[in-house]
Design a protein around this motif. Structure first.
Motif, mmCIF file in Angstrom:
data_model
loop_
_atom_site.group_PDB
_atom_site.id
_atom_site.type_symbol
_atom_site.label_atom_id
_atom_site.label_comp_id
_atom_site.label_asym_id
_atom_site.label_seq_id
_atom_site.Cartn_x
_atom_site.Cartn_y
_atom_site.Cartn_z
ATOM 1 N N HIS A 65 -6.998 3.383 1.620
ATOM 2 C CA HIS A 65 -6.512 4.557 2.213
ATOM 3 C C HIS A 65 -5.533 5.191 1.047
ATOM 4 O O HIS A 65 -5.438 6.395 0.770
ATOM 5 C CB HIS A 65 -5.755 4.488 3.507
ATOM 6 N N LEU A 66 -4.979 4.061 0.400
ATOM 7 C CA LEU A 66 -3.849 4.546 -0.784
ATOM 8 C C LEU A 66 -4.652 5.071 -1.826
ATOM 9 O O LEU A 66 -4.462 6.147 -2.415
ATOM 10 C CB LEU A 66 -3.159 3.339 -1.207
ATOM 11 N N VAL A 67 -5.982 4.437 -2.212
ATOM 12 C CA VAL A 67 -6.788 4.709 -3.283
ATOM 13 C C VAL A 67 -7.428 6.404 -2.865
ATOM 14 O O VAL A 67 -7.196 7.194 -3.835
ATOM 15 C CB VAL A 67 -8.078 3.853 -3.275
ATOM 16 N N GLU A 68 -7.871 6.688 -1.740
ATOM 17 C CA GLU A 68 -8.138 8.029 -1.357
ATOM 18 C C GLU A 68 -6.882 8.905 -1.601
ATOM 19 O O GLU A 68 -7.193 10.151 -2.055
ATOM 20 C CB GLU A 68 -8.691 8.124 0.162
ATOM 21 N N ASN B 196 0.880 -1.152 -0.028
ATOM 22 C CA ASN B 196 -0.094 0.209 0.015
ATOM 23 C C ASN B 196 0.797 1.401 0.032
ATOM 24 O O ASN B 196 0.548 2.281 0.541
ATOM 25 C CB ASN B 196 -0.854 -0.018 1.232
ATOM 26 N N LYS B 197 1.821 1.127 -0.582
ATOM 27 C CA LYS B 197 2.939 2.325 -0.485
ATOM 28 C C LYS B 197 2.779 3.038 -2.027
ATOM 29 O O LYS B 197 2.425 2.514 -3.229
ATOM 30 C CB LYS B 197 4.245 1.819 -0.528
ATOM 31 N N GLN C 236 3.285 5.493 2.871
ATOM 32 C CA GLN C 236 2.862 4.110 3.216
ATOM 33 C C GLN C 236 1.365 4.227 3.976
ATOM 34 O O GLN C 236 1.251 5.240 4.609
ATOM 35 C CB GLN C 236 3.824 2.929 3.773
ATOM 36 N N PHE C 237 0.443 3.260 3.648
ATOM 37 C CA PHE C 237 -0.890 3.092 4.214
ATOM 38 C C PHE C 237 -1.235 1.985 4.580
ATOM 39 O O PHE C 237 -0.731 1.005 4.313
ATOM 40 C CB PHE C 237 -1.851 3.676 3.171
#
Length: 357
Positions: A29-32, A15-16, A23-24
């Motif tokens: 959260h990464l998509v947001e 998720n980086k 990093q998430f």
């Protein structure tokens, strides 16, 4: 490290963000983050680790700031150009490149170019020249009006082309009485404005020159005859000239995201010239010709950056709105960070796109 910790670490790494390396904990959260970050190939990028930065100031902090990435700092100190932030192949290549990358002060030719202009303004614009410029820079110098001299009144205006040639230069007679000539910075005296061109006449000449025969409503960024206008703080200059011009044709170094502070505030032209061109302006009396040259050099430096060519480079393009940046959650969460970056687009118009027009 136990199996569970290993899995959590692997998930976090997955998720980086492929652009800024944040990093998430979760993919959503990464998509947001990608939805609102507008990462793209037009962002300033570290030549060492390839990290994307929102502005060149962010990149400077990454390379030579108080808390830089040490590996990048070490390489940049040996092979990095402090003006354009490029990483060269060797320290010797960097030395040769940086000598070419640093501009000479506009003042080196300013004395001879401008000595006669105070006596004989270039108040006529040649519209018929076959080499009529497509891109011009404009700068004004203000005197003060009002009881305390705080009201800015345009008293001098200069327009130059990409080769630093003066296209138009004149003193301008303001519509209201001047109460402060601000001589220490403007160099303007009462006698300069006694027989100066009236503001309305200067406004009309400049408007006709910029539009270049096109009606205002018909002006478009590409394929038209209207000229691209470069400057620093152009909103203020155009307001003082009482002149309107389409924002799509304006390239303002005070509002261009890659040249702004990390706080998203404007940098001064003095700072930008010293940091990105390598010489000083606004030393003593300020000349609008010098400002025109500096802003045009900043513009051309930004325009000649090499970025990935895309059919629809802006997030606002209709094609992106319908096909790409709709960010259908379930589909995007199955993508890798690199795939997410590939469909992300910039939220500002990169000046490199002018070179494709």
């Amino acid at each position: 490290m136990d199996y569970r910790s290993s899995m959590e670490s692997s998930e976090t790494l997955r998720n980086k963000c492929a652009a800024c390396y944040r990093q998430f904990n979760k993919m959503e959260h990464l998509v947001e983050h990608m939805k609102i970050s507008y990462h793209s190939g037009h962002e300033p990028t570290c030549g060492v680790c390839k990290k994307h930065c929102r502005s060149f100031e962010s990149l400077r902090e990454h390379l030579i700031g108080p808390l830089p990435k040490q590996e990048c700092k070490n390489i940049f100190s040996l092979r990095g150009c402090r003006f354009c932030m490029t990483i060269l192949e060797s320290p010797n290549a960097r030395r040769i490149h940086q000598e070419r990358c640093q501009f000479l002060s506009a003042n080196s030719g300013l004395t001879t170019r401008m000595a006669a202009l105070g006596l004989r303004d270039k108040a006529m614009i040649d519209y018929t020249s076959s080499r009529s410029p497509k891109v011009v820079a404009l700068s004004c110098k203000m005197v003060g009006g009002g009881s305390d001299g705080s009201v800015d009144l345009c008293a001098r205006v200069c327009i130059t082309d990409e080769s630093d040639n003066v296209v138009f230069h004149t003193y301008v007679k303001p519509l209201m009485p001047v109460t402060s000539y601000r001589y220490e910075t403007t160099g303007i005296r009462p006698e300069n404005l006694r027989d100066a061109m009236p503001l309305k006449q200067a406004q009309r000449k400049i408007q006709e020159f910029l539009c270049n025969g096109e009606p205002m409503w018909k002006i478009r960024p590409r394929g038209g005859k209207a000229r691209i206008l470069v400057g620093h703080g152009l909103d203020h200059d155009l307001d003082r000239l009482q002149l309107e011009y389409p924002s799509s044709m304006i390239r303002d170094t005070a509002k261009y995201p890659p040249l702004m502070k990390t706080s998203k505030l404007s940098n001064s032209l003095k700072y930008l010239t010293q940091a990105y061109l390598g010489y000083d302006v606004h030393v003593g009396i300020q000349d609008p010709y010098e400002d025109c040259v500096a802003t045009m050099r900043l513009y051309t430096r930004m325009r000649y950056q090499k970025h990935r060519i895309e059919a629809y480079p802006l997030a606002a393009d209709a094609q992106n709105r319908s096909n790409q940046v709709a960010w259908r959650q379930s589909e995007v969460e199955r993508m890798s960070p690199v795939e997410m970056l590939s469909i992300s687009r910039s939220d500002y118009y990169c000046w490199c796109l002018d070179s494709l027009a």
